[in-house]
Design a protein around this motif. Sequence first.
Motif, PDB file in Angstrom:
ATOM      1  N   GLN A 192       0.823  -1.124  -0.017  1.00 27.71           N
ATOM      2  CA  GLN A 192       0.031  -0.047  -0.220  1.00 27.71           C
ATOM      3  C   GLN A 192       0.827   1.263  -0.023  1.00 27.71           C
ATOM      4  O   GLN A 192       0.422   2.336  -0.701  1.00 27.71           O
ATOM      5  CB  GLN A 192      -0.878  -0.092   1.317  1.00 27.71           C
ATOM      6  CG  GLN A 192      -2.306  -0.677   0.958  1.00 27.71           C
ATOM      7  CD  GLN A 192      -3.290  -0.360   2.088  1.00 27.71           C
ATOM      8  OE1 GLN A 192      -3.041   0.563   2.663  1.00 27.71           O
ATOM      9  NE2 GLN A 192      -4.069  -1.338   2.443  1.00 27.71           N
ATOM     10  N   TRP A 227      -5.784  -3.353   0.221  1.00 24.08           N
ATOM     11  CA  TRP A 227      -6.290  -2.863  -1.082  1.00 24.08           C
ATOM     12  C   TRP A 227      -6.646  -3.985  -1.819  1.00 24.08           C
ATOM     13  O   TRP A 227      -5.692  -4.860  -2.166  1.00 24.08           O
ATOM     14  CB  TRP A 227      -5.578  -1.454  -1.700  1.00 24.08           C
ATOM     15  CG  TRP A 227      -5.672  -0.393  -0.640  1.00 24.08           C
ATOM     16  CD1 TRP A 227      -6.474  -0.230   0.128  1.00 24.08           C
ATOM     17  CD2 TRP A 227      -4.859   0.727  -1.016  1.00 24.08           C
ATOM     18  NE1 TRP A 227      -6.174   1.179   0.796  1.00 24.08           N
ATOM     19  CE2 TRP A 227      -5.240   1.773  -0.036  1.00 24.08           C
ATOM     20  CE3 TRP A 227      -3.862   1.247  -1.930  1.00 24.08           C
ATOM     21  CZ2 TRP A 227      -4.777   2.865   0.316  1.00 24.08           C
ATOM     22  CZ3 TRP A 227      -3.186   2.339  -1.718  1.00 24.08           C
ATOM     23  CH2 TRP A 227      -3.681   3.353  -0.749  1.00 24.08           C
ATOM     24  N   LEU A 248      -8.511   7.255   1.347  1.00 23.48           N
ATOM     25  CA  LEU A 248      -8.709   6.555   0.150  1.00 23.48           C
ATOM     26  C   LEU A 248      -9.584   5.189   0.511  1.00 23.48           C
ATOM     27  O   LEU A 248     -10.627   4.820  -0.249  1.00 23.48           O
ATOM     28  CB  LEU A 248      -7.558   6.072  -0.520  1.00 23.48           C
ATOM     29  CG  LEU A 248      -6.698   7.053  -1.204  1.00 23.48           C
ATOM     30  CD1 LEU A 248      -5.635   6.814  -1.926  1.00 23.48           C
ATOM     31  CD2 LEU A 248      -7.540   7.473  -2.571  1.00 23.48           C
ATOM     32  N   LEU A 298       0.780   4.002  -2.900  1.00 23.53           N
ATOM     33  CA  LEU A 298       0.324   5.529  -2.552  1.00 23.53           C
ATOM     34  C   LEU A 298       1.490   6.301  -3.250  1.00 23.53           C
ATOM     35  O   LEU A 298       1.010   7.236  -3.606  1.00 23.53           O
ATOM     36  CB  LEU A 298       0.224   5.427  -1.225  1.00 23.53           C
ATOM     37  CG  LEU A 298      -0.206   6.945  -0.570  1.00 23.53           C
ATOM     38  CD1 LEU A 298      -1.592   7.237  -1.111  1.00 23.53           C
ATOM     39  CD2 LEU A 298      -0.384   6.805   1.059  1.00 23.53           C
ATOM     40  N   LEU A 321      -8.302  11.436  -4.817  1.00 22.82           N
ATOM     41  CA  LEU A 321      -6.929  11.502  -4.117  1.00 22.82           C
ATOM     42  C   LEU A 321      -6.594  12.899  -3.836  1.00 22.82           C
ATOM     43  O   LEU A 321      -6.187  13.318  -2.728  1.00 22.82           O
ATOM     44  CB  LEU A 321      -5.885  10.951  -4.816  1.00 22.82           C
ATOM     45  CG  LEU A 321      -4.327  11.017  -4.559  1.00 22.82           C
ATOM     46  CD1 LEU A 321      -4.272   9.960  -3.178  1.00 22.82           C
ATOM     47  CD2 LEU A 321      -3.410  10.313  -5.616  1.00 22.82           C
ATOM     48  N   PRO A 334      -3.557  -2.478   8.749  1.00 20.98           N
ATOM     49  CA  PRO A 334      -3.844  -1.999   7.534  1.00 20.98           C
ATOM     50  C   PRO A 334      -4.653  -3.039   6.645  1.00 20.98           C
ATOM     51  O   PRO A 334      -4.446  -4.225   6.829  1.00 20.98           O
ATOM     52  CB  PRO A 334      -2.576  -1.844   6.827  1.00 20.98           C
ATOM     53  CG  PRO A 334      -1.577  -2.786   7.449  1.00 20.98           C
ATOM     54  CD  PRO A 334      -1.934  -2.896   8.942  1.00 20.98           C
ATOM     55  N   SER A 335      -5.614  -2.464   6.107  1.00 23.13           N
ATOM     56  CA  SER A 335      -6.463  -3.363   5.267  1.00 23.13           C
ATOM     57  C   SER A 335      -5.875  -3.617   3.935  1.00 23.13           C
ATOM     58  O   SER A 335      -5.134  -2.595   3.479  1.00 23.13           O
ATOM     59  CB  SER A 335      -7.746  -2.845   5.267  1.00 23.13           C
ATOM     60  OG  SER A 335      -7.683  -1.513   4.311  1.00 23.13           O
ATOM     61  N   ARG A 365       0.518   9.946   5.566  1.00 25.94           N
ATOM     62  CA  ARG A 365       0.124   8.868   4.902  1.00 25.94           C
ATOM     63  C   ARG A 365      -0.811   7.861   5.578  1.00 25.94           C
ATOM     64  O   ARG A 365      -1.897   7.305   4.792  1.00 25.94           O
ATOM     65  CB  ARG A 365       1.478   7.462   5.124  1.00 25.94           C
ATOM     66  CG  ARG A 365       2.616   8.144   4.135  1.00 25.94           C
ATOM     67  CD  ARG A 365       3.992   7.643   4.243  1.00 25.94           C
ATOM     68  NE  ARG A 365       4.977   8.119   3.391  1.00 25.94           N
ATOM     69  CZ  ARG A 365       6.397   8.164   3.740  1.00 25.94           C
ATOM     70  NH1 ARG A 365       6.502   7.665   5.056  1.00 25.94           N
ATOM     71  NH2 ARG A 365       6.981   8.617   2.794  1.00 25.94           N
ATOM     72  N   GLU A 366      -0.934   7.882   6.830  1.00 25.00           N
ATOM     73  CA  GLU A 366      -2.361   7.189   7.385  1.00 25.00           C
ATOM     74  C   GLU A 366      -3.527   7.817   7.058  1.00 25.00           C
ATOM     75  O   GLU A 366      -4.468   7.084   6.795  1.00 25.00           O
ATOM     76  CB  GLU A 366      -2.015   7.149   9.018  1.00 25.00           C
ATOM     77  CG  GLU A 366      -1.472   6.220   9.569  1.00 25.00           C
ATOM     78  CD  GLU A 366      -2.055   4.737   9.226  1.00 25.00           C
ATOM     79  OE1 GLU A 366      -3.297   4.594   9.628  1.00 25.00           O
ATOM     80  OE2 GLU A 366      -1.521   3.920   8.613  1.00 25.00           O
ATOM     81  N   LEU A 402      -4.070   9.554   4.493  1.00 28.49           N
ATOM     82  CA  LEU A 402      -4.275   9.580   2.929  1.00 28.49           C
ATOM     83  C   LEU A 402      -4.975   8.122   2.604  1.00 28.49           C
ATOM     84  O   LEU A 402      -5.983   7.897   1.868  1.00 28.49           O
ATOM     85  CB  LEU A 402      -3.092   9.882   2.039  1.00 28.49           C
ATOM     86  CG  LEU A 402      -2.654  11.153   2.087  1.00 28.49           C
ATOM     87  CD1 LEU A 402      -1.334  11.192   1.455  1.00 28.49           C
ATOM     88  CD2 LEU A 402      -3.874  12.051   1.271  1.00 28.49           C
ATOM     89  N   ARG A 403      -4.161   7.105   3.381  1.00 28.05           N
ATOM     90  CA  ARG A 403      -4.760   5.802   3.174  1.00 28.05           C
ATOM     91  C   ARG A 403      -5.875   5.617   3.478  1.00 28.05           C
ATOM     92  O   ARG A 403      -6.952   4.710   2.953  1.00 28.05           O
ATOM     93  CB  ARG A 403      -3.737   4.849   4.027  1.00 28.05           C
ATOM     94  CG  ARG A 403      -2.468   4.372   3.236  1.00 28.05           C
ATOM     95  CD  ARG A 403      -1.712   3.435   4.073  1.00 28.05           C
ATOM     96  NE  ARG A 403      -1.887   3.069   5.223  1.00 28.05           N
ATOM     97  CZ  ARG A 403      -2.174   1.967   6.099  1.00 28.05           C
ATOM     98  NH1 ARG A 403      -2.920   1.128   5.277  1.00 28.05           N
ATOM     99  NH2 ARG A 403      -2.349   2.027   7.238  1.00 28.05           N
TER     100      ARG A 403
END
Lengths: 88, 185
Positions: free
Chosen positions: A43, B103, B174, A47, B120, B100-101, B167-168, B170-171
Amino acid sequence: MITCAEAMKLIEEKQDAELPLGSRIRLRMHLMMCKICPNFDHQLQQLRRIMRTCVAKLAESADLPELPEAARTRIRAAVARKRKAASG
Amino acid sequence: MTVGAMTIPDPDTWVADFGDYLYRFALVRVRNPDTAVDLVQETFLAAFDARSAYRGDAAPKTWFAGILNHKILDHFRRTAREFLLREDAAEPLPDMAAMPSAWPNNPVDIFERKEFCETLRRCLEKLDERSHAVYSMREIDELEVEQICNEFGITTTNLRVILHRAREQLRRCLDFNWFGKDSAK
């Protein structure tokens, strides 16, 4: 053996700097045996890729606003002034 | 005088032909429309001064974008200097609480779709100013960790916290807005 929490910390660190050899090895071993952390690694790399792709792509998109008319005029005038100054 | 095949177009045509592209490019990077306009102007003025240096090896559009990238980085550096004056307690790196899942294994195309990029972009807009500047400088301008730390006057630890949080965010953004997942927290 490192924990997932430690592994995820290393995964994030390696996004920004090379890991020392020992950490690299420990992380690689963890990733071989863990089902979750490789997703995190994937990920983060995704990203980064999509961030760069999208930035480029969005600039080409007609969905974003055009340069406002007032700005166009102002900028054209500034360039023209410069041109005049350069040739005068 | 040109070395490559392409020549610089007449400056009178620049705004008409490249204005929208550069404006959109800047808008995505710096988020603020007024700032974006200023950077486009700076770019054209700098390009005018530098036009004799154009070698014709890259398309004019790419050349302009290169100059704009420099101006954008300058902008983030100015932002960093403003933050330099603020005091910030060093925060310890937070625990990675949420797992984290994964994607979905989408074909590469999904990221080529402009709707995804729009999502995004909206997620990027939610970052606070400093986080956004730091994240941009690292991810897009590809500055080294030390360089960014110097610009902002922060420690490596501070930087890691800021990047981690960005980053967290944004992840999760999304995950929620595109992949349709509810955040665990």
